[in-house]
Design an enzyme around this catalytic site. Structure first.
Site, short mmCIF file in Angstrom:
data_model
loop_
_atom_site.label_atom_id
_atom_site.label_comp_id
_atom_site.label_asym_id
_atom_site.label_seq_id
_atom_site.Cartn_x
_atom_site.Cartn_y
_atom_site.Cartn_z
N GLU A 152 0.84 -1.19 0.00
CA GLU A 152 0.00 0.00 0.00
C GLU A 152 0.88 1.25 0.00
O GLU A 152 1.89 1.31 0.71
CB GLU A 152 -0.91 0.01 1.24
CG GLU A 152 -1.83 1.22 1.30
CD GLU A 152 -2.65 1.27 2.58
OE1 GLU A 152 -3.71 1.92 2.55
OE2 GLU A 152 -2.24 0.68 3.60
N LYS A 212 -9.93 2.14 -2.42
CA LYS A 212 -10.14 1.69 -1.04
C LYS A 212 -11.54 2.07 -0.55
O LYS A 212 -11.92 3.24 -0.55
CB LYS A 212 -9.07 2.32 -0.14
CG LYS A 212 -9.01 1.78 1.28
CD LYS A 212 -7.80 2.38 2.00
CE LYS A 212 -7.57 1.77 3.37
NZ LYS A 212 -6.33 2.31 3.99
N CYS A 249 -5.70 -2.65 2.69
CA CYS A 249 -5.45 -2.45 4.12
C CYS A 249 -6.72 -2.58 4.98
O CYS A 249 -7.16 -3.66 5.28
CB CYS A 249 -4.75 -1.12 4.34
SG CYS A 249 -3.91 -1.01 5.95
#
Length: 385
Positions: free
Chosen positions: A140, A214, A255
């Site tokens: 990331e 995300k 994440c």
């Protein structure tokens, strides 16, 4: 012998392991049949043939070997309506283009020099491909420091490509030249006046196959330990991302997305073989949850989970935990590393997925009569077609 006496015989003495008794009391447990077999010697000793034992108001046929009969199991599964636990119905696991291949998790050191980060990523990808990796996973935010101040400065216009996005241009070139699939970690993505945390997937033809923004932004506040608000600069994505590649069907998360089991379950229901999560857990949440969540998602969905973190830099404002990892469909850690820069190379064998799902067939044991997971995107798609 009546049912009550049979149940009493199946229960262990008080000095034995009580966990066995608690499992036997629930026929819905995936461990039920194995616990019945644990007591098969008792059944055999009393010369019981096929008996019907009423437990929790359900009738289960048990033969002399202690196993639940296939007829009884089918009857239970039918009444539980497992196919209705996923709306729309789950897509059967497809045959992937390749069954076995090597994956490389490239745990990169990240600096404040963007050009250096890009050049270094290129070098590491080439090294990993040289070692036989057909799928590359990057961390990331690998082209930028991880901070709200840095995101606007290092952001690229991925959709414009070319000079507007030197990071993804490099990934595209390498995927074509090296004939590999690249899940390109994530970088700050500029679209108009908005910024996203975006992961790009490139196929062996060098083309962008998917872009995941995300979905769940990292906004946490643990007093005295960790406070970070991605929402100060970033906008949340709105679309789950699953992509067919030369190395199978891959679901993408970034994440914090890994904390949400529902997203992983949607990917599994869409027929994913592998979930990839570039992530940068920190020194507070990393030791507590990083491996735990990976193993949980793999075990929940009975598929592979791969994660990739930046290497740890104790001098940065945000210190990453590291420990990039590959987890198998039984929740077993297959390969991992510590916190320094590293290339983790391991083999993925998709044939194991079906084997594990045969051992623990809980996808056929879900209770559609009690709960449902609704994939809104797929449901709306089917309504409009």
């Amino acid at each position: 012998m009546d049912a009550a006496a049979a149940i009493k015989m199946l229960s262990p003495p008080s000095h034995q392991i009580h966990r066995t008794h608690s499992l036997i009391s629930s026929p819905c447990s995936s461990c039920f049949s194995s616990e019945i077999r644990f007591h098969s010697s008792l059944l055999s000793f009393t010369n019981l043939d096929i008996r019907s034992i009423s437990i929790c108001r359900r009738t289960i046929d048990i033969n002399s070997s202690g196993a639940i009969s296939s007829v009884a199991m089918a009857r239970m599964e039918s009444s539980f309506k497992p196919e209705e636990a996923r709306i729309p119905a789950a897509i059967p696991l497809s045959i992937p283009p390749i069954t076995k291949f090597k994956i490389a998790l490239c745990q990169l050191s990240v600096t404040a020099d963007k050009e250096l980060n890009i050049a270094h990523a290129r070098q590491v990808i080439e090294e990993a491909a040289g070692k036989g990796a057909q799928l590359i996973l990057l961390p990331e935010i690998w082209n930028s420091p991880y901070s709200n101040d840095s995101f606007p400065v290092y952001a690229e216009d991925i959709d414009a490509g070319g000079n507007a996005s030197p990071s993804t241009t490099m990934l595209s070139q390498l995927s074509l030249t090296l004939q590999i699939t690249i899940v390109g970690g994530s970088i700050p993505d500029r679209s108009g006046d908005r910024l996203y945390n975006a992961c790009c997937v490139f196929g062996t033809d060098g083309k962008l196959k998917a872009k995941h923004r995300k979905i769940h932004l990292f906004d946490i506040d643990i007093p005295g330990q960790m406070t970070f608000k991605e929402s100060k600069t970033l906008t949340a994505g709105e679309t789950p991302t699953i992509v067919d590649t030369d190395v199978g069907r891959i679901g993408i998360g970034i994440c914090y997305d890994i904390r949400f089991q529902e997203l992983a379950a949607i990917y599994a229901a869409r027929g994913a073989h592998l979930l990839c999560y570039p992530g940068a857990f920190n020194m507070t949440t990393g030791p507590l949850h990083w491996e735990l969540l990976q193993r949980a998602r793999a075990a929940d969905c009975q598929l592979y989970v791969a994660t990739c973190s930046p290497a740890r830099d104790t001098g940065s404002t945000y210190v990453a935990w590291g420990h990039s990892t590959l987890v198998g469909p039984f929740g077993e850690v297959l390969a991992t590393t510590e916190h320094d820069e590293a290339i983790v190379i391991s083999e993925i064998d998709y044939s194991i997925i079906e084997q594990r799902r045969t051992y623990l067939p809980f996808q056929r044991q879900r209770r559609g009569d009690l709960y449902q997971l609704v994939d809104i995107q797929r449901l709306n798609s089917t309504r409009t077609t």
